[in-house]
Design a protein around this motif. Structure first.
Motif, PDB file in Angstrom:
ATOM      1  N   ARG A 118     -29.519  11.585 -37.204  1.00  0.00           N
ATOM      2  CA  ARG A 118     -28.684  10.388 -37.302  1.00  0.00           C
ATOM      3  C   ARG A 118     -28.453   9.873 -35.891  1.00  0.00           C
ATOM      4  NH1 ARG A 118     -27.084   8.881 -42.045  1.00  0.00           N
ATOM      5  NH2 ARG A 118     -27.106  10.356 -43.805  1.00  0.00           N
ATOM      6  N   ILE A 119     -28.885   8.642 -35.662  1.00  0.00           N
ATOM      7  CA  ILE A 119     -28.780   8.016 -34.346  1.00  0.00           C
ATOM      8  C   ILE A 119     -28.059   6.684 -34.541  1.00  0.00           C
ATOM      9  CG2 ILE A 119     -30.056   7.133 -32.354  1.00  0.00           C
ATOM     10  CD1 ILE A 119     -32.375   8.986 -33.285  1.00  0.00           C
ATOM     11  N   GLY A 120     -26.788   6.635 -34.154  1.00  0.00           N
ATOM     12  CA  GLY A 120     -26.000   5.433 -34.428  1.00  0.00           C
ATOM     13  C   GLY A 120     -26.006   5.163 -35.924  1.00  0.00           C
ATOM     14  N   PRO A 121     -26.358   3.932 -36.340  1.00  0.00           N
ATOM     15  CA  PRO A 121     -26.368   3.615 -37.762  1.00  0.00           C
ATOM     16  C   PRO A 121     -27.708   3.896 -38.438  1.00  0.00           C
ATOM     17  CG  PRO A 121     -26.749   1.624 -36.526  1.00  0.00           C
ATOM     18  CD  PRO A 121     -26.589   2.744 -35.509  1.00  0.00           C
ATOM     19  N   PHE A 122     -28.589   4.643 -37.772  1.00  0.00           N
ATOM     20  CA  PHE A 122     -29.926   4.897 -38.301  1.00  0.00           C
ATOM     21  C   PHE A 122     -30.092   6.347 -38.730  1.00  0.00           C
ATOM     22  CE2 PHE A 122     -30.456   1.725 -34.831  1.00  0.00           C
ATOM     23  CZ  PHE A 122     -30.839   0.633 -35.600  1.00  0.00           C
ATOM     24  N   LEU A 123     -30.880   6.551 -39.798  1.00  0.00           N
ATOM     25  CA  LEU A 123     -31.380   7.875 -40.150  1.00  0.00           C
ATOM     26  C   LEU A 123     -32.860   7.866 -39.806  1.00  0.00           C
ATOM     27  CD1 LEU A 123     -31.126  10.688 -41.365  1.00  0.00           C
ATOM     28  CD2 LEU A 123     -31.544   9.687 -43.623  1.00  0.00           C
TER      29      LEU A 123
END
Length: 263
Positions: free
Chosen positions: A31-36
């Protein structure tokens, strides 16, 4: 996209939730910020390495930079696959960070009451691939259909995980020789949603209706198993017409977008 067949945003969100759940199967994720983000350690195929944003995401430049770095560390192209209707602010943020649109693919669904049964061509049988032998034949047929190398153990393992997790791999086989003609699958469902995917027919078996039969039978099997939504993505107009003949309608759109790695 034909608005006449557009599905409610709530169903787009269900498909997006499925996409996020699906990227975790057999891949490295973060999970990177709002990204998977997801990466397949066994394959650099770009369709097995991508990220999906959270609903309503509005990423900061630093979060996009972190996402790019994560893919670069794994020698993968930074790319995303998602429904823009669910995260409308993401595309422009990515473009400002140097991403380019690969394509906008139709998302199609079919209900049993509107589906068309596509019969299996003469001399071809369809069977569920479940053991290593039939899974390998299916993997080899798919790889040849998509112009890839011979099937590897990782390809067979990927299909095996599909079956073991509740999905289905369907093999089209020459009735007389036992030779694999084509294959397709529906993946492990998530909250009543699955994707019909990897429909591929070896070149010398094409133009006989095998792809339509695979699609029709996979949709029927998915719905009969209790799955509520079986969707697929059409790679282009020809594929969209093929799926339409099986009773599928274009209902939404998925965005493929990526950032080229420095040469």
């Amino acid at each position: 996209m034909n608005s006449e067949h557009s599905i409610p945003l709530s169903l787009d969100r269900r498909i997006q939730s499925y996409l996020r759940a699906n990227v975790s199967a057999g891949r490295d994720t973060a999970r990177i910020g709002p990204f998977l983000a997801s990466s397949d350690p066994a394959s650099a195929n770009m369709y097995r390495n991508y990220a999906v944003p959270q609903d309503g995401a509005n990423p900061e430049p630093s979060e996009i930079s972190a996402l790019i770095g994560w893919f670069e560390q794994r020698s993968r192209v930074a790319r995303l696959e998602y429904l823009p209707s669910v995260a409308p602010h993401v595309e422009q943020a990515l473009v400002r960070s140097g991403f380019s649109v690969e394509g906008r693919l139709p998302v199609m669904i079919c209900k049993m009451e509107t589906g068309t049964h596509c019969p299996c061509p003469e001399g071809i049988e369809l069977l569920a691939a479940q053991d290593d032998l039939t899974l390998r034949v299916a993997a080899q047929a798919q790889n040849e259909a998509y112009g890839e190398e011979c099937a590897t153990e990782a390809d067979v393992a990927r299909l095996r995980r599909t079956v073991q997790s509740g999905g289905m791999v369907l093999l089209a086989r020459d009735w007389h020789t036992g030779e694999g003609a084509g294959a397709g699958l529906y993946s492990a469902p998530f909250e009543g949603v699955t994707e019909i995917a990897a429909i591929g027919v070896r070149p010398r078996f094409r133009r006989r209706g095998i792809a339509g039969a695979l699609t029709s039978h996979l949709n029927q099997a998915a719905i009969e198993s209790g799955i509520q939504i079986a969707f697929l993505m059409a790679a282009g107009p020809a594929e969209e017409r093929l799926y339409a003949r099986a009773g599928f309608v274009t209902c939404s759109q998925i965005l493929h977008i990526s950032k080229e790695r420095p040469g």
